[in-house]
Design a protein around this motif. Structure first.
Motif, PDB file in Angstrom:
ATOM      1  N   ASP A  29      -1.153 -16.309  39.121  1.00  0.00           N
ATOM      2  CA  ASP A  29      -0.384 -16.127  37.893  1.00  0.00           C
ATOM      3  C   ASP A  29      -0.066 -14.656  37.685  1.00  0.00           C
ATOM      4  O   ASP A  29      -0.510 -13.784  38.447  1.00  0.00           O
ATOM      5  N   ALA A  30       0.714 -14.364  36.646  1.00  0.00           N
ATOM      6  CA  ALA A  30       1.071 -12.999  36.265  1.00  0.00           C
ATOM      7  C   ALA A  30       1.310 -12.978  34.756  1.00  0.00           C
ATOM      8  O   ALA A  30       1.936 -13.896  34.203  1.00  0.00           O
ATOM      9  N   HIS A  31       0.788 -11.943  34.053  1.00  0.00           N
ATOM     10  CA  HIS A  31       0.919 -11.825  32.600  1.00  0.00           C
ATOM     11  C   HIS A  31       1.252 -10.386  32.214  1.00  0.00           C
ATOM     12  O   HIS A  31       0.893  -9.443  32.933  1.00  0.00           O
ATOM     13  N   SER A  32       1.896 -10.227  31.063  1.00  0.00           N
ATOM     14  CA  SER A  32       2.158  -8.899  30.512  1.00  0.00           C
ATOM     15  C   SER A  32       2.304  -9.008  29.002  1.00  0.00           C
ATOM     16  O   SER A  32       2.694 -10.065  28.477  1.00  0.00           O
ATOM     17  N   SER A  33       1.990  -7.930  28.324  1.00  0.00           N
ATOM     18  CA  SER A  33       2.189  -7.869  26.872  1.00  0.00           C
ATOM     19  C   SER A  33       2.374  -6.416  26.461  1.00  0.00           C
ATOM     20  O   SER A  33       1.927  -5.497  27.162  1.00  0.00           O
ATOM     21  N   ALA A  34       3.022  -6.204  25.325  1.00  0.00           N
ATOM     22  CA  ALA A  34       3.233  -4.855  24.798  1.00  0.00           C
ATOM     23  C   ALA A  34       3.291  -4.936  23.273  1.00  0.00           C
ATOM     24  O   ALA A  34       3.825  -5.906  22.710  1.00  0.00           O
ATOM     25  N   HIS A  35       2.745  -3.917  22.604  1.00  0.00           N
ATOM     26  CA  HIS A  35       2.819  -3.911  21.139  1.00  0.00           C
ATOM     27  C   HIS A  35       3.067  -2.485  20.644  1.00  0.00           C
ATOM     28  O   HIS A  35       2.633  -1.501  21.253  1.00  0.00           O
ATOM     29  N   VAL A  57       7.516  -6.942  30.183  1.00  0.00           N
ATOM     30  CA  VAL A  57       7.900  -6.934  28.771  1.00  0.00           C
ATOM     31  C   VAL A  57       7.872  -5.487  28.280  1.00  0.00           C
ATOM     32  O   VAL A  57       7.132  -4.658  28.821  1.00  0.00           O
ATOM     33  N   SER A  58       8.667  -5.183  27.296  1.00  0.00           N
ATOM     34  CA  SER A  58       8.663  -3.845  26.697  1.00  0.00           C
ATOM     35  C   SER A  58       8.978  -3.961  25.213  1.00  0.00           C
ATOM     36  O   SER A  58       9.593  -4.942  24.755  1.00  0.00           O
TER      37      SER A  58
END
Length: 524
Positions: free
Chosen positions: A44-50, A75-76
């Motif tokens: 799998d692959a995941h990304s997040s940004a806040h 994501v950005s």
């Protein structure tokens, strides 16, 4: 009753102009001895940004089947109070080949994050592979190579990075390599060992995190690349059970059409391969598996000098035979057959013609065995590697194969087999391999093999260049024995009792190391 006339098989082979000597070998259903089973896979692959009050999550692709995976997530987010981004990739592939007793898993990936100002943060992670697999019956040798890295970028205070590679069985860790604080920022994978039959899990994972409010500017990256190889363990070297004098006369090569007992099952009873024996990886190697409930007596021969009498150019002047087996089996070696078991070998009716030729008579328990033919004193030449199965009809010889250097003209690889001991037809799978041998570290390999099957008169029955061609592909896929490379060859044929020849050569005169295999799928 089959004919009891004892005629030397190498002479019969020459006279038949099939370039084969008959040996007595029985093949059985493939993959009865040992198996690598892929149980479960996750990539799998995941990304997040806040950024301040805004939180974004990137796509989260997941793959659970065993096909190659090429996954990515990014994501950005940005605003007046800062900006952040995360990106991850996960690539992996796996190939299992039980005919060869191999598993190959490889992959690479990275997880990169950036965050600007204290109100921003980001994360990225990926499972390059979490693979559960089972090995049965035999031990396997594993190796793990590659690189793990967990590196901070500019002003990377506050970034948390980790890359991990692990092999475990149940709750027991076989090896675990970690990078990233408090561990070193990078590590080279170089793990080897042996796996006993059991259940195992291989995992490679990467993670990178910049917590919210960590630092005015942070970046980090974790990455991994790896190659995992699993191979059936090379046989140990054992003392064989002393070979008694044979009590049954095998069907000689010159009489490939015995009268079977009604109701007997047809099975392959003979394999003999003519090949050009070199040195190093280019010696002649014949493999077979004994299946069933009882020990089986076999005769292994290495023939060379007697071929000169039939006009064969460059015969191997002084062959040496080695027999390797599983577990505690001690390797058996013979240079000249009269030196150790002359009386017993003569009693079988299959004694070599030349005193310089080699033979081993031994009773073997069910298992996987390898016969190696090479030249005494590192010499080279044309030879025959042969295995005869004698007696014990409750046990059979399976997955017959020969690996050798495939040249051109008279020095292509020519394997003969005899179907006997029954009246029904037998369904046979034949394979000609080359490119996939590179995964074993062999070189040079036969780049584009082609395979022919001929009858005892030399008439062409069928042939194949690339196994995935129609109408070859559907029946090959139905057996589960399809080669791993599209340039390799395979055939599924139904044959009555008799003598047959499989010829392995290279397309357009290609040369290199090749493997010819014969499987018996049972009577039809």
């Amino acid at each position: 009753m089959a004919s009891t006339r004892k005629k030397d098989p190498s002479a019969s082979w020459i006279k038949s102009r099939l370039w084969l000597a008959g040996c007595v070998i029985a093949i059985a259903t493939p993959r009865l001895s040992a198996e690598i089973s892929l149980v479960e896979r996750l990539s799998d692959a995941h990304s997040s940004a806040h950024n301040f009050g805004e939180w974004r999550v990137g796509p989260a692709p997941t793959q659970t089947d065993f096909l190659p995976a090429h996954l990515s997530s990014s994501v950005s987010v940005s605003g007046e109070s800062g900006a952040a981004d995360g990106q991850s990739t996960s690539n992996s592939s796996m190939v299992v080949d039980n005919a060869m007793g191999t598993l190959r898993v490889s992959g690479d990936g990275m997880a990169t994050v950036h965050a600007v100002l204290r109100d921003s943060g980001a994360s990225a992670d990926a499972k390059l592979v979490v693979l559960s697999f089972t090995v049965t019956d035999l031990s396997y040798v594993y190796s793990m190579t590659g690189q793990l890295s967990a590196a901070e970028g500019c002003c990377g205070l506050g970034a948390l990075m980790e890359a991990t590679a692990r092999l475990a069985t149940g709750e027991t860790t076989i090896f675990e390599i970690r990078t990233g604080s408090p561990n070193p920022p990078s590590a080279t994978l170089s793990e080897t060992g042996t796996l006993a039959p059991g259940n195992y899990t291989l995992s490679v994972e990467i993670k990178t995190l910049i917590p919210f409010g960590s630092y005015p500017f942070s970046s980090g990256n974790s990455s991994a690349n790896f190659n995992f190889a699993l191979d059936q363990a090379p046989p140990s070297t054992p003392t064989p059970t002393p070979a008694p004098t044979a009590t049954a006369t095998p069907t000689p090569t010159s009489t490939p059409n015995p009268t079977p007992t009604p109701g007997e099952v047809t099975q392959a009873v003979n394999l003999s391969t003519r090949l050009l024996v070199g040195t190093g990886n280019s010696v002649g190697i014949g493999g077979f598996i004994i299946t069933g409930s009882d020990p089986k007596q076999v005769l292994v021969r290495g023939i060379g000098p007697s071929l000169a009498g039939a006009g064969v150019a460059n015969p191997l002047a002084d062959p040496v035979v080695e027999l390797h087996g599983p577990g505690s089996f001690t390797t058996v070696t013979n240079n000249n057959w009269r030196e150790t078991q002359a009386a017993e070998i003569l009693a079988t009716g299959f004694a070599p013609n030349s005193d310089l030729e080699s033979a081993i008579l031994v009773t073997l328990d069910p298992g996987t065995y390898t016969a190696i033919v090479k030249g005494n004193g590192e010499t080279s030449g044309v030879a025959l590697v042969e295995v005869y199965g004698l007696g014990a009809p409750s046990s059979k010889l399976a997955n017959i194969s020969t690996r050798a250097f495939v040249s051109t003209g008279n020095n292509i690889v020519i394997a003969g087999f005899v179907l006997g001991s029954g009246s029904s037809n037998a369904r046979i799978v034949l394979r000609g391999l080359g490119p996939s041998l590179e995964a074993w570290g062999l070189s040079p390999v036969l780049a584009n093999p082609t395979l022919e099957v001929r009858d005892s008169n030399g008439a062409l029955l069928t042939s194949n260049n690339d196994w995935h061609e129609s109408p070859i592909e559907p029946p090959v896929l139905g057996t589960g024995l399809q080669p791993t490379n599209p340039l390799e060859s395979a055939l599924v044929v139904t044959l009555p009792p008799g003598a047959y020849t499989a010829l392995l050569s290279g397309v357009n005169g290609g040369t290199g190391l090749g493997l010819v295999e014969v499987y018996d799928l049972g009577s039809q």
